[in-house]
Design an enzyme around this catalytic site. Structure first.
Site, PDB file in Angstrom:
ATOM      1  N   ASP A 107      36.769  77.276  73.066  1.00  0.00           N
ATOM      2  CA  ASP A 107      35.320  77.259  73.241  1.00  0.00           C
ATOM      3  C   ASP A 107      34.784  78.675  73.454  1.00  0.00           C
ATOM      4  O   ASP A 107      34.923  79.255  74.522  1.00  0.00           O
ATOM      5  CB  ASP A 107      34.954  76.382  74.440  1.00  0.00           C
ATOM      6  N   ASP A 136      39.866  74.181  77.330  1.00  0.00           N
ATOM      7  CA  ASP A 136      38.724  73.271  77.219  1.00  0.00           C
ATOM      8  C   ASP A 136      39.103  71.956  76.553  1.00  0.00           C
ATOM      9  O   ASP A 136      38.245  71.099  76.345  1.00  0.00           O
ATOM     10  CB  ASP A 136      37.573  73.954  76.464  1.00  0.00           C
ATOM     11  N   ARG A 190      29.712  67.573  75.696  1.00  0.00           N
ATOM     12  CA  ARG A 190      28.950  66.312  75.723  1.00  0.00           C
ATOM     13  C   ARG A 190      28.534  65.881  74.313  1.00  0.00           C
ATOM     14  O   ARG A 190      28.348  64.691  74.056  1.00  0.00           O
ATOM     15  CB  ARG A 190      27.732  66.468  76.633  1.00  0.00           C
ATOM     16  N   GLU A 205      28.636  71.951  74.566  1.00  0.00           N
ATOM     17  CA  GLU A 205      29.121  71.257  73.372  1.00  0.00           C
ATOM     18  C   GLU A 205      30.017  70.064  73.675  1.00  0.00           C
ATOM     19  O   GLU A 205      30.128  69.154  72.862  1.00  0.00           O
ATOM     20  CB  GLU A 205      29.875  72.248  72.473  1.00  0.00           C
ATOM     21  N   LYS A 249      37.984  64.952  75.962  1.00  0.00           N
ATOM     22  CA  LYS A 249      37.340  66.080  75.289  1.00  0.00           C
ATOM     23  C   LYS A 249      38.405  67.023  74.733  1.00  0.00           C
ATOM     24  O   LYS A 249      39.258  67.513  75.466  1.00  0.00           O
ATOM     25  CB  LYS A 249      36.437  66.829  76.270  1.00  0.00           C
ATOM     26  N   ASP A 298      26.638  76.085  74.055  1.00  0.00           N
ATOM     27  CA  ASP A 298      27.791  76.083  74.958  1.00  0.00           C
ATOM     28  C   ASP A 298      27.878  74.797  75.770  1.00  0.00           C
ATOM     29  O   ASP A 298      28.829  74.599  76.521  1.00  0.00           O
ATOM     30  CB  ASP A 298      27.730  77.307  75.893  1.00  0.00           C
ATOM     31  N   LYS A 348      29.727  82.912  75.170  1.00  0.00           N
ATOM     32  CA  LYS A 348      30.141  83.121  76.552  1.00  0.00           C
ATOM     33  C   LYS A 348      30.393  84.601  76.822  1.00  0.00           C
ATOM     34  O   LYS A 348      30.677  85.376  75.897  1.00  0.00           O
ATOM     35  CB  LYS A 348      31.449  82.360  76.826  1.00  0.00           C
TER      36      LYS A 348
END
Length: 486
Positions: free
Chosen positions: A260, A278, A341, A339, A255, A337, A267
């Protein structure tokens, strides 16, 4: 640092030509085996200046009859590779500020390859420092040469462990450096350039695809995450060929969310700066490919890294939007959020074209995994029991622990949607599990495992920084699958 293995001199450690000796003393062990040093040890024990307990250190300078000017004795819990690594770190800390040029490490007893690897990894931990955007940071003073002292019968194992350890340490350092760089430096473009550099140095085939290429492939889910940012996305493909071209590869998927914000599902501001981490999954995959490139195991390995930012803007995906993934399955995005996946699922579908022996994805995926397992174990999900056992075994060997989590079909219920084939989130309960169940829907055609590293990829607070995990786990997994004997 230059690492080497040396045979213990017949005259004992006193005769070693190094300016500093670091001697590890397991709590349940015996004497050092050198008359002069053992006398000094017994005297220190008798006078209460030293205890044979984990973490205790004793510094001796200019001991008569010993060539080395400095000696550090350090206690270890036992003779395991894990205890050796901790003890080496504590011993090196005791030498801070001293001009050590040649450090000889003496473990006592049998030296296995795992011990040697631990020595190198402990030195990497002491050596790494971040300076890219902090030029005032001073590099730690560490020896130019490190010698691991071993008996004749252990010399081959020591050399093997040092070689493997140096490759893994280089991968860990690369993963740390990549993840530690701020989001305005470590962009998807930067990740692509790093992949090209690694590929060029180690003879890998590397492709870095831009938005047009990703659109042509049909990665609608990946594109939906990237569309809110002005920073160009990248889809990185690295191919290492160490076996016959037709041999089924291991595919590693990382990933690569380089920052993020949560997107429209923004967030909270507190600690949002840590969301530069991230892309820890991508960093670890790059580090693993760096290690594999150096060790050259006889196996084929493919790395896939979808990289982009998750930003709020007038173009950003909204809660309630429905997107079509590369697999053709539609996804209702209930929370922007969630995201990671959404970019991973398209990469997992892309992996099918390799007819892989196994696919392992690595992601800082859920805060729920941090709640479940804290900062010690990564979460491991596997659709194939043998693959799961192989990863657990690699985690133990690498001292990079993970914990097997469930994938029961009942957890799928929360992903139902009235408007798409699935939703991208379920309820709060079992959030790490339902995230894994989402990914599993895109992995039906091969053996698959998922590592949720949200709790282990970095540390916060005063020790803020990337850990480089799970480079060790992934590298040992690949080496074991290759039957590596180096």
């Amino acid at each position: 640092m230059n690492f080497q293995a040396l045979v213990t001199p017949a005259e004992g450690l006193s005769a070693l030509s190094a300016d500093t000796l670091l001697i590890v003393l397991p709590a349940d062990g015996g004497e050092v085996g050198d008359k002069v040093i053992d006398q000094a040890l017994q005297s220190a024990l008798k006078q209460g200046d030293f205890e044979r307990k984990a973490g205790r250190t004793l510094y001796l300078h200019g001991l008569s009859g010993v060539k080395a000017q400095r000696i550090v004795l350090v206690g270890a819990r036992d003779g395991s590779a894990k205890s050796v690594k901790a003890a080496i770190g504590q011993g090196v800390a005791a030498l801070k500020g001293r001009a050590v040029k040649h450090l000889a490490v003496c473990l006592g007893g049998v030296v296995e390859s795992g011990h040697a690897e631990s020595v190198v990894l402990a030195m990497e931990q002491a050596a790494y420092h971040y300076s890219h955007t902090k030029p005032s940071a001073e590099a730690p003073q560490l020896p130019a040469k490190v010698s691991l002292v071993a008996g004749k019968n252990d010399l081959a194992a020591a050399k093997s462990g040092l070689t493997r350890g140096q490759a893994i340490a280089a991968g860990v350092s690369l993963a740390k450096e990549t993840a530690n760089r701020p989001g305005n430096f470590c962009t998807p473009t930067y990740l692509g350039e790093e992949a090209k550099r690694i590929g060029k140095e180690h003879g890998m085939t590397v492709k870095v695809l831009d938005r047009k290429a990703v659109e042509k492939i049909g990665m609608g889910s990946f594109l939906s995450v990237a569309q809110g940012s002005d920073e160009p996305l990248r889809f990185i493909i690295m191919e290492y060929t160490g076996a016959a071209a037709k041999a089924a590869p291991i595919v590693l998927v990382g990933k690569g969310i380089t920052f993020d914000t949560g997107g429209i599902s923004l967030k909270p501001g507190a600690e949002m700066d840590e969301m530069k981490y991230d892309m820890g999954g991508a960093a670890s995959v790059l580090g693993t490919m760096r290690a594999i490139g150096e060790l050259k195991p006889k196996i084929n390995v493919v790395a896939l890294i979808p990289a982009c930012e998750n930003m709020p803007s007038g173009r950003a995906t909204k809660p309630g939007d429905v997107v079509t993934s590369l697999s053709g399955q539609t996804i209702e995005i209930l929370n922007t959020d969630a995201e990671g996946r959404l970019i991973l699922c398209d990469a997992l579908t892309y992996a099918e074209r390799y007819k892989p022996a196994a696919v392992v994805d690595v992601a800082t995926l859920t805060g729920a995994c941090v709640i479940a397992l804290g900062a010690h174990h990564a979460g491991l999900y596997a659709s194939d029991d043998q693959l799961g056992e192989d990863l657990l075994a690699a985690s133990r060997t690498a001292q990079d622990p993970c914990w097997r989590m469930p994938l029961d079909e009942e957890y799928d219920e929360g992903l139902k949607s009235n408007f798409a084939d699935m939703a991208n989130i379920a309820g709060r309960a079992g959030g790490s599990i339902t995230a894994a169940k989402f990914l599993q829907r895109f992995t039906r055609k091969y053996a698959w495992a998922h590592l949720d590293i949200a709790g282990v990829a970095w540390k916060g607070g005063a020790q803020k920084g990337a850990t480089g995990r799970p480079v060790g786990l992934l590298t040992h997994f690949v080496l074991a699958r290759a039957g590596y004997k180096g």
